[in-house]
Write an enzyme that holds these catalytic residues in place. Structure first.
Site, PDB file in Angstrom:
ATOM      1  N   ASP A 138      44.813  36.275  27.906  1.00 42.41           N
ATOM      2  CA  ASP A 138      46.109  35.487  28.091  1.00 42.41           C
ATOM      3  C   ASP A 138      46.753  35.631  26.754  1.00 42.41           C
ATOM      4  O   ASP A 138      48.009  35.344  26.478  1.00 42.41           O
ATOM      5  CB  ASP A 138      45.785  34.035  28.482  1.00 42.41           C
ATOM      6  N   SER A 170      41.233  35.960  30.557  1.00 44.12           N
ATOM      7  CA  SER A 170      41.092  35.442  29.355  1.00 44.12           C
ATOM      8  C   SER A 170      39.871  34.999  29.036  1.00 44.12           C
ATOM      9  O   SER A 170      39.486  33.587  28.876  1.00 44.12           O
ATOM     10  CB  SER A 170      42.263  34.114  29.436  1.00 44.12           C
ATOM     11  N   ARG A 192      46.626  32.810  38.919  1.00 43.79           N
ATOM     12  CA  ARG A 192      47.863  32.993  39.487  1.00 43.79           C
ATOM     13  C   ARG A 192      48.250  34.364  39.885  1.00 43.79           C
ATOM     14  O   ARG A 192      48.064  35.324  39.099  1.00 43.79           O
ATOM     15  CB  ARG A 192      48.930  32.358  38.321  1.00 43.79           C
TER      16      ARG A 192
END
Length: 922
Positions: free
Chosen positions: A668, A614, A550
């Site tokens: 994350d 992450s 993203r």
């Protein structure tokens, strides 16, 4: 409506046939006018059906059941036969003036439609003095007859025998082997049993008789037994109806609609006791003067109104009363009335059937009337035969209306336009009346044209059904015992949860030290504080945490959190990129960033960027991160041991289209902490419970090998590695071990493999596969899909465990995997999903308790108020995960008041905030 007429009984010549037909029509029209209230059209039948549906709903509700005429009694029969039942049973069938003792063998390996039942039986009459005597006398007679049967059949009395009991009277059943008699029907008037447990009365009688060892497994009424008998031969049979001396219907109802029984999963057979429909006046506008007279002269006036309009005990009497009234009015027999015609019971239901017999109905009618000392003319015979037709046709119409109500309810329960279902039928009226079945079938299908209804006659009677109920109960009990044994290995005791908390706490402490290895890495993030609301400006955030990448643009306005502007675009990462080379992966990410900047019209603007990555990394600075190992299915080559920030910078250089100032790398979990702390200053911990599982928190710098000039630093625990040294072996099951060994990183991230969405579905699949191989699910059928690793996605757990999801929808998920499950199969699948997701939530709760307790002790507090920011699909989408996690945390850390705050914008916004903090520090 008129049966075939034997013209030999009518003195008319061939050339006068037309005159005779006219005469015949006049006679039937005369009767039709006299009995116009008994002739029901489809509009009236639909009205009666709607009234019955309302009464069913009333009877199923705990609030209105006490006042309901139709009691809708739960039977505790939870499944129809599936063909795997087996065993040898003794059975008692008590429902009339005679009763049967039977030996029933349900053969192993004989399935649906294979006729795997053998029956030996003997009928014993019940003397009148017993029928009108005390309850102890009745059951002593039953018990002595049972002993006689065992002796005659050479059945070993010293061996323990399972016993099935068919008791065809209204009973309230708290359990399958209890039945409290509500009231006698069918002219029974045995004293001292109403309100008593008839199963216990039978047990006591067997004890008094002595010499027998019986285990009464199940008590059912004849209606339920009929459904079970027919269900053994037809898996679609979910309705049973009796149309004999009495009448009743039962069907399989969704358990969440049966208020009188705890639980809301699966089905239960409900005995409607529809004979009482109208006892509260519901049918008053359909009741005739003849119905009222039958009721007034019965042993239970005002009770069983519907049964008195329908059943074989009363049809003959209704015909007699009509014939008597017409005779008194001079409409029959020239007004002559005999004593026999005045006498109750002289016309029976068997007479009604004979008067409608296809070939010789008028001949039979003449014989019956002459036996009553009457001298009937031809027109008298035609009229009386037509009266019989109207009375019996009304009976079949009323039964059809009742069945239409039941089928409509089942159809609504299943939320389907079309229904394919089988109705099992028994009873002397249905079996012996020549026209009754055809009429009933035709009207049911006409009232419900969208339903495909099949009627199956019960050939073996209700005793076989009672034995099958016992066999099903045995099968379900054995199956549940074995399933529970499997699922017990996933249940964590309070002591085990405390141990997990203690082990996590020790691993956190060990990870902070540099002088020894720890499976929980406790990686410094170089983030020294949480946001304070002063952050402002535009920042780019890049988020790589799973199969999606993203890109986000975040615009912070100083002191105005609610006015933060966020724009983003999501890019799917192909599997070949995830598992290709590192250069290909980072080139793809750079391509996505370029596309996003084009999309935002900002390709020529050099923005500060935060990179959410992450995966376990060792950081030596905020913008430096060496990948330790891939997780979550990634295995791009030449990445582990390399600085991922440098790899992204190099990929951006190779594109030579734009420039970025990558000022921070976070995972994350840290991003989630920043995002939630922006909303709540008390947020000092963050949890990811999604595809992966991890926690970070603000640790005292004095506890870290770090010489920073700050008091705290966010530590990325990488707690998914707990257990890699064997510390969780005592709670891991064989299924967990298989999932671990077949993963891309065997022996690594064991805690994560017990708690994260990447693995829970696969654990469920393995458990379902093993249960199926053992014959405990899906009749032992293993589909190709069930054999396929990874096919059972964790999202299925969330869907299957949803309280709002009907069993029909769960069945569709299983059908997607090539599995046809019974209601019991579906409940078992839900139990498997529930056991595994509950354990995951509890383990996360135990780990979280270790973290918040450590923070409390770090600060030297007796009590800690703290907020935990949370992100991840498992936490957000699973219907029970968050609740169980919170309950476990609070129970294991009682000195901590923990608030859980779901992250609204996820870790991407957090990365932008860290970029803002980094620029501020610069």
């Amino acid at each position: 409506m008129i049966s075939s007429i034997n013209l030999e009984l009518i003195p008319v010549k061939q050339n006068n046939i037309e005159r005779f037909i006219c005469y015949l029509t006049e006679m039937t029209v005369k009767v039709d006018r006299f009995l116009h209230k008994m002739r029901l059209n489809d509009e009236q039948l639909n009205d009666i059906s709607a009234r019955f549906q309302a009464e069913m709903k009333k009877g199923l509700s705990a609030e209105s059941n006490a006042a309901a005429a139709v009691k809708m009694l739960p039977t505790h029969v939870r499944s129809t036969p599936d063909g795997t039942e087996k065993g040898q049973f003794l059975a008692l069938d008590l429902g009339g003036s005679k009763f049967k003792v039977l030996q029933i063998k349900v053969r192993e390996d004989q399935g649906i439609r294979k006729g795997g039942v053998e029956i030996e039986e003997k009928t014993y009459p019940i003397p009148n003095e017993v029928l009108n005597g005390r309850g102890t006398e009745l059951f002593d007679h039953v018990s002595e007859s049972l002993k006689d049967f065992m002796h005659e059949k050479n059945i070993n009395p010293k061996k323990k025998h399972p016993l099935a009991f068919t008791f065809s009277f209204p009973c309230e059943q708290p359990t399958l082997d209890q039945g409290f008699l509500l009231e006698w029907t069918k002219d029974f008037s045995v004293r001292g049993l109403q309100g008593k447990d008839v199963v216990d009365s039978l047990r006591q009688a067997i004890k008094r008789t002595g010499g027998m060892d019986m285990e009464i497994l199940a008590m059912v009424n004849d209606t339920v037994a009929t459904m079970m008998t027919c269900g053994f031969d037809d898996k679609n049979c979910e309705v049973g109806v009796i149309i004999g001396s009495g009448t009743n219907a039962c069907y399989m109802e969704q358990l969440n609609h049966v208020d009188l029984v705890e639980g809301d999963e699966g089905q239960m057979c409900v005995s409607t006791e529809w004979g009482a429909l109208g006892d509260d006046g519901t049918l008053d506008d359909y009741i005739t003067e003849f119905d009222r007279e039958v009721d007034a002269c019965s042993i239970n006036p005002g009770k069983q109104i519907f049964e008195k309009m329908v059943s074989g005990m009363y049809l003959g009497e209704l015909v007699r009363l009509v014939v008597l009234k017409m005779a008194k009015l001079g409409l029959l027999f020239d007004g002559r009335v005999t004593n026999a015609l005045r006498t109750k019971g002289t016309i029976t239901t068997a007479h009604v059937a004979a008067m409608e017999e296809y070939k010789n109905c008028l001949g039979h009618t003449r014989e019956i009337l002459e036996s009553l000392n009457l001298s009937p003319s031809a027109d008298d015979c035609i009229a009386v035969q037509h009266i019989s037709t109207i009375v019996s046709f009304r009976s079949s119409n009323l039964v059809a209306a009742g069945l239409a109500a039941i089928l409509t309810r089942i159809q609504k329960n299943r939320n389907t336009r079309e229904l394919r279902i089988t109705i099992g039928v028994d009873g002397t009226v249905y079996k012996t009346h020549p026209q009754y079945p055809k009429r009933l079938h035709k009207v049911v299908r006409r009232l419900l044209p969208e339903c495909h209804v099949r009627f199956v006659l019960s050939e073996s009677g209700s005793s076989k059904g009672a034995a099958l109920v016992s066999a099903v109960a045995q099968r379900l009990a054995s199956r549940k015992r074995q399933v529970d044994e499997t699922l017990n290995s996933f249940k964590l005791s309070w002591e085990q949860l405390q141990l997990v908390k203690a082990r996590m706490r020790a691993a956190l402490q060990a990870g902070l030290k540099t002088d020894g290895p720890s499976e929980v890495k406790m990686l410094p993030s170089f983030v020294y504080r949480t946001p304070d609301g002063s952050e402002h400006g535009k920042y780019l955030a890049l988020d790589l945490g799973g199969t999606n990448f993203r890109a986000m643009l975040v615009n912070f306005k100083k002191g105005l959190q609610q006015n933060t502007k966020l724009y983003h675009k999501i890019y799917k990462i192909p599997l070949e990129i995830m598992q290709g080379t590192g250069e290909e992966l980072f080139d793809y990410l750079a391509q996505c960033v370029g596309d996003f900047l084009d999309y935002m019209g900002m390709k020529n603007t050099r923005l500060p960027a935060g990179f959410t990555f992450s995966f376990p990394c060792e950081q030596t600075a905020l913008d430096t991160a060496t990948l330790l190992s891939w997780t979550k299915g990634f295995k791009a080559t030449n990445c582990e041991g390399h600085d991922v920030v440098d790899m992204l910078r190099e990929a951006i250089k190779r594109r030579d289209e734009f420039d970025l100032d990558i000022v921070a790398l976070v995972n994350d979990t840290v991003g989630t902490l920043m995002s939630c702390a922006y909303e709540d200053p008390q947020c000092q911990v963050a949890l990811i419970a999604g595809t992966g599982s991890n926690v970070c928190y603000m640790e005292e710098v004095k506890n870290i090998e770090n010489d920073a000039d700050f008091s705290k630093m966010c530590i990325n625990t990488e707690w998914g590695g707990l257990g890699d040294d064997g510390t969780l072996d005592d709670i891991m099951t064989s299924d967990d071990t298989e999932v671990d060994q077949n993963s891309i990183n065997p022996g690594k991230q064991r805690f994560e493999k017990l708690t994260s969405g990447m693995y829970l579905g696969e654990i469920v699949r393995r458990v379902l596969l093993n249960l199926t191989i053992r014959g405990l699910l899906f009749k032992g059928y293993v589909s190709e899909a069930l054999k396929t690793p990874g096919i059972f996605e964790t999202k299925y757990l969330s869907q299957i465990e949803s309280d709002r999801l009907a069993l029909l929808q769960v069945r569709s998920i299983l059908q997607h995997m090539g599995l046809e499950g019974t209601c019991v199969d579906i409940i078992t699948v839900k139990e498997v999903c529930g056991a595994i997701s509950r354990r995951a939530a509890q383990l996360c709760g135990a780990g979280m308790a270790a973290v918040v307790d450590k923070i409390r002790e770090n600060r030297g507090l007796d009590r800690l108020n703290i907020t935990v920011g949370v992100d991840g699909t498992l936490y957000k989408l699973h219907p029970h995960f968050s609740r169980i996690l919170q309950e476990t945390t609070r129970a294991l850390a009682p000195q901590c008041d923990v608030t859980f705050l779901p992250s609204e914008e996820g870790s991407g916004k957090g990365a932008a905030l860290i970029a803002a903090l980094a620029k501020h520090m610069q």
